[in-house]
Design a protein around this motif. Structure first.
Motif, PDB file in Angstrom:
ATOM      1  N   ASP A 129       0.564  -0.823  -6.500  1.00 28.80           N
ATOM      2  CA  ASP A 129       0.310  -0.104  -4.916  1.00 28.80           C
ATOM      3  C   ASP A 129       0.145   1.243  -5.299  1.00 28.80           C
ATOM      4  O   ASP A 129       1.484   1.275  -6.360  1.00 28.80           O
ATOM      5  CB  ASP A 129       0.893  -1.490  -4.845  1.00 28.80           C
ATOM      6  CG  ASP A 129       0.857  -1.001  -2.962  1.00 28.80           C
ATOM      7  OD1 ASP A 129       1.216  -0.013  -2.436  1.00 28.80           O
ATOM      8  OD2 ASP A 129       0.535  -1.969  -2.184  1.00 28.80           O
ATOM      9  N   GLY A 130       0.381   1.408  -4.690  1.00 30.51           N
ATOM     10  CA  GLY A 130       0.740   3.254  -4.486  1.00 30.51           C
ATOM     11  C   GLY A 130       0.582   4.144  -5.620  1.00 30.51           C
ATOM     12  O   GLY A 130       1.038   5.264  -6.225  1.00 30.51           O
ATOM     13  N   SER A 138      -1.247  -0.316   3.043  1.00 39.09           N
ATOM     14  CA  SER A 138      -1.034  -1.493   2.150  1.00 39.09           C
ATOM     15  C   SER A 138      -1.854  -2.689   2.633  1.00 39.09           C
ATOM     16  O   SER A 138      -2.909  -2.675   2.153  1.00 39.09           O
ATOM     17  CB  SER A 138       0.128  -1.975   1.114  1.00 39.09           C
ATOM     18  OG  SER A 138       0.476  -0.907   1.078  1.00 39.09           O
ATOM     19  N   TRP A 179      -5.348  -3.312   0.822  1.00 45.29           N
ATOM     20  CA  TRP A 179      -5.664  -4.524   0.026  1.00 45.29           C
ATOM     21  C   TRP A 179      -6.654  -5.592   0.634  1.00 45.29           C
ATOM     22  O   TRP A 179      -7.723  -6.259  -0.157  1.00 45.29           O
ATOM     23  CB  TRP A 179      -4.160  -5.042  -0.415  1.00 45.29           C
ATOM     24  CG  TRP A 179      -3.457  -4.308  -1.464  1.00 45.29           C
ATOM     25  CD1 TRP A 179      -2.588  -3.667  -1.287  1.00 45.29           C
ATOM     26  CD2 TRP A 179      -3.959  -4.017  -2.442  1.00 45.29           C
ATOM     27  NE1 TRP A 179      -2.134  -3.250  -2.399  1.00 45.29           N
ATOM     28  CE2 TRP A 179      -2.768  -3.463  -2.837  1.00 45.29           C
ATOM     29  CE3 TRP A 179      -5.361  -4.216  -3.748  1.00 45.29           C
ATOM     30  CZ2 TRP A 179      -3.474  -2.463  -4.559  1.00 45.29           C
ATOM     31  CZ3 TRP A 179      -5.581  -3.714  -4.418  1.00 45.29           C
ATOM     32  CH2 TRP A 179      -4.481  -2.995  -5.563  1.00 45.29           C
ATOM     33  N   ASP A 195       4.658   2.220  -5.684  1.00 50.96           N
ATOM     34  CA  ASP A 195       4.255   3.007  -4.650  1.00 50.96           C
ATOM     35  C   ASP A 195       6.319   2.742  -4.230  1.00 50.96           C
ATOM     36  O   ASP A 195       6.400   3.358  -3.355  1.00 50.96           O
ATOM     37  CB  ASP A 195       3.977   1.085  -3.906  1.00 50.96           C
ATOM     38  CG  ASP A 195       3.537   1.265  -2.211  1.00 50.96           C
ATOM     39  OD1 ASP A 195       3.137   2.422  -2.377  1.00 50.96           O
ATOM     40  OD2 ASP A 195       4.479   0.967  -1.373  1.00 50.96           O
ATOM     41  N   ASP A 236      -4.385   0.960  -3.862  1.00 52.79           N
ATOM     42  CA  ASP A 236      -5.016   0.914  -2.285  1.00 52.79           C
ATOM     43  C   ASP A 236      -4.879   2.233  -1.662  1.00 52.79           C
ATOM     44  O   ASP A 236      -5.528   1.973  -0.468  1.00 52.79           O
ATOM     45  CB  ASP A 236      -4.349  -0.232  -1.590  1.00 52.79           C
ATOM     46  CG  ASP A 236      -2.381  -0.262  -1.807  1.00 52.79           C
ATOM     47  OD1 ASP A 236      -2.190   0.403  -2.657  1.00 52.79           O
ATOM     48  OD2 ASP A 236      -1.870  -0.135  -0.997  1.00 52.79           O
ATOM     49  N   HIS A 237      -3.931   2.664  -2.185  1.00 47.18           N
ATOM     50  CA  HIS A 237      -3.951   4.655  -1.158  1.00 47.18           C
ATOM     51  C   HIS A 237      -3.051   5.171  -2.402  1.00 47.18           C
ATOM     52  O   HIS A 237      -2.176   4.612  -3.931  1.00 47.18           O
ATOM     53  CB  HIS A 237      -3.371   4.611  -0.369  1.00 47.18           C
ATOM     54  CG  HIS A 237      -1.810   3.771  -0.075  1.00 47.18           C
ATOM     55  ND1 HIS A 237      -0.987   3.724  -0.783  1.00 47.18           N
ATOM     56  CD2 HIS A 237      -1.918   2.357  -0.210  1.00 47.18           C
ATOM     57  CE1 HIS A 237       0.415   3.032  -0.982  1.00 47.18           C
ATOM     58  NE2 HIS A 237      -0.491   1.640   0.259  1.00 47.18           N
ATOM     59  N   HIS A 251       2.739   7.784   2.652  1.00 42.77           N
ATOM     60  CA  HIS A 251       1.598   7.344   3.258  1.00 42.77           C
ATOM     61  C   HIS A 251       0.831   6.622   4.512  1.00 42.77           C
ATOM     62  O   HIS A 251       1.734   6.273   5.311  1.00 42.77           O
ATOM     63  CB  HIS A 251       0.489   6.738   1.998  1.00 42.77           C
ATOM     64  CG  HIS A 251       1.126   4.657   1.709  1.00 42.77           C
ATOM     65  ND1 HIS A 251       0.746   4.042   2.389  1.00 42.77           N
ATOM     66  CD2 HIS A 251       2.254   4.547   0.904  1.00 42.77           C
ATOM     67  CE1 HIS A 251       1.672   3.589   2.098  1.00 42.77           C
ATOM     68  NE2 HIS A 251       2.225   3.415   1.146  1.00 42.77           N
TER      69      HIS A 251
HETATM   70 ZN   LIG Z   1       0.227   0.249  -0.535  1.00 38.08          ZN
END
Ligand SMILES: [Zn+2]
Length: 269
Positions: free
Chosen positions: A13-14, A49, A53, A170, A219-220, A228
């Motif tokens: 994540d992130g 997220s 996701w 993240d 996811d980002h 974000h």
């Molecule tokens: Zn995320």
């Protein structure tokens, strides 16, 4: 019909991959970036997220899954099954496994979850989940538990399709920004977990002559100051790495979109 290839999807994540590699703290990810199928990706808005996701794990867009935030209100996950469920539908004897510390992805008592609980498949030994709560307990420890359980599961039973998720980068990005310090310490910890997972797969390939595909995505990204959700290219930046072990790296199409990864994974099984 049995699957020819075993697949591990690693969700980080992130993760700002290029920034991680440039820092010198992500040695495993840097090696995999250069020795794999690789494509940059741009994630849909909002860069959050839950929706992101859900898109990555169901192979559908927001118009179908209906997840627009992390509350999952009015979601339509019933019409957007996750990739483990889809694969189980394609191969009835397929064994699947998922481990994650962000409850909406996996916890049957939370919102969602994106990964269906599939009680009857669990009872039949075709599916298992490892649920932790990183929101309460912190991802620095939870990511380690999640990764270790995945290594143990790969070692003991080698599921056909697995999803493992880490969120420490993240978490650090939100708390400390993504320019220096804690964000990269978290990335270095996750990079070591990725290497541990890769080793577990290498061991199986050498001993059992199996074919494995390791897929990694995020996811980002994040803003420099952390956070974000917006439409900057930095927040929308994602990527996919697909690394074959005991088999060639796949040649997925360049400029692949987040909702297309599930289709590629299902076609590889
Ligand atoms: Zn995320």
């Amino acid at each position: 019909m049995v699957p020819q290839t075993k697949i591990l999807l690693i969700g980080i994540d992130g993760l700002m991959l290029q920034r991680a590699i440039d820092s010198g703290r992500a040695k495993t990810l840097a090696r995999l970036r250069n020795d794999s199928f690789f494509s940059d990706m741009v994630v849909d808005l909002p860069t959050v997220s839950g929706p992101s996701w859900t898109t990555l794990l169901t192979g559908t867009t927001q118009e179908v899954h209906g997840v627009v935030d992390n509350d999952f209100r009015d979601h339509r996950l019933d019409s957007a099954p996750d990739l483990l469920s889809l694969a189980g539908g394609k191969f009835p004897e397929l064994k699947t496994f998922a481990a994650a510390g962000w409850p909406p992805l996996i916890d049957p008592s939370d919102v969602g979850p994106v990964i269906a609980t599939r009680i009857s498949d669990q009872d039949a030994g075709r599916h298992s989940i490892f649920v932790r709560d990183g929101e309460t307990n912190g991802y620095e420890t939870v990511d380690v538990e999640v990764a270790h359980e995945t290594v143990k599961t790969i070692h003991e039973s080698g599921p056909d399709l697995s999803f493992v998720y880490c969120c420490g980068a993240d978490e650090a990005g939100h708390q400390h920004g993504t320019i220096e310090g804690k964000y990269f310490e978290a990335i270095e910890r996750i990079d070591r977990l990725v290497e541990m997972l890769r080793q577990a797969i290498l061991n199986r390939c050498e001993k059992l002559n199996e074919k494995w595909l390791i897929v990694i995505t995020t996811d980002h990204g994040h803003r420099d100051e952390g956070g974000h959700g917006g439409d900057s290219s930095q927040e929308r930046a994602s990527f996919v790495i697909a690394h074959g072990v005991g088999m060639p790296h796949p040649s997925w199409r360049a400029n692949i979109k987040p909702h297309e990864i599930v289709g590629e994974i299902l076609a590889t099984l």
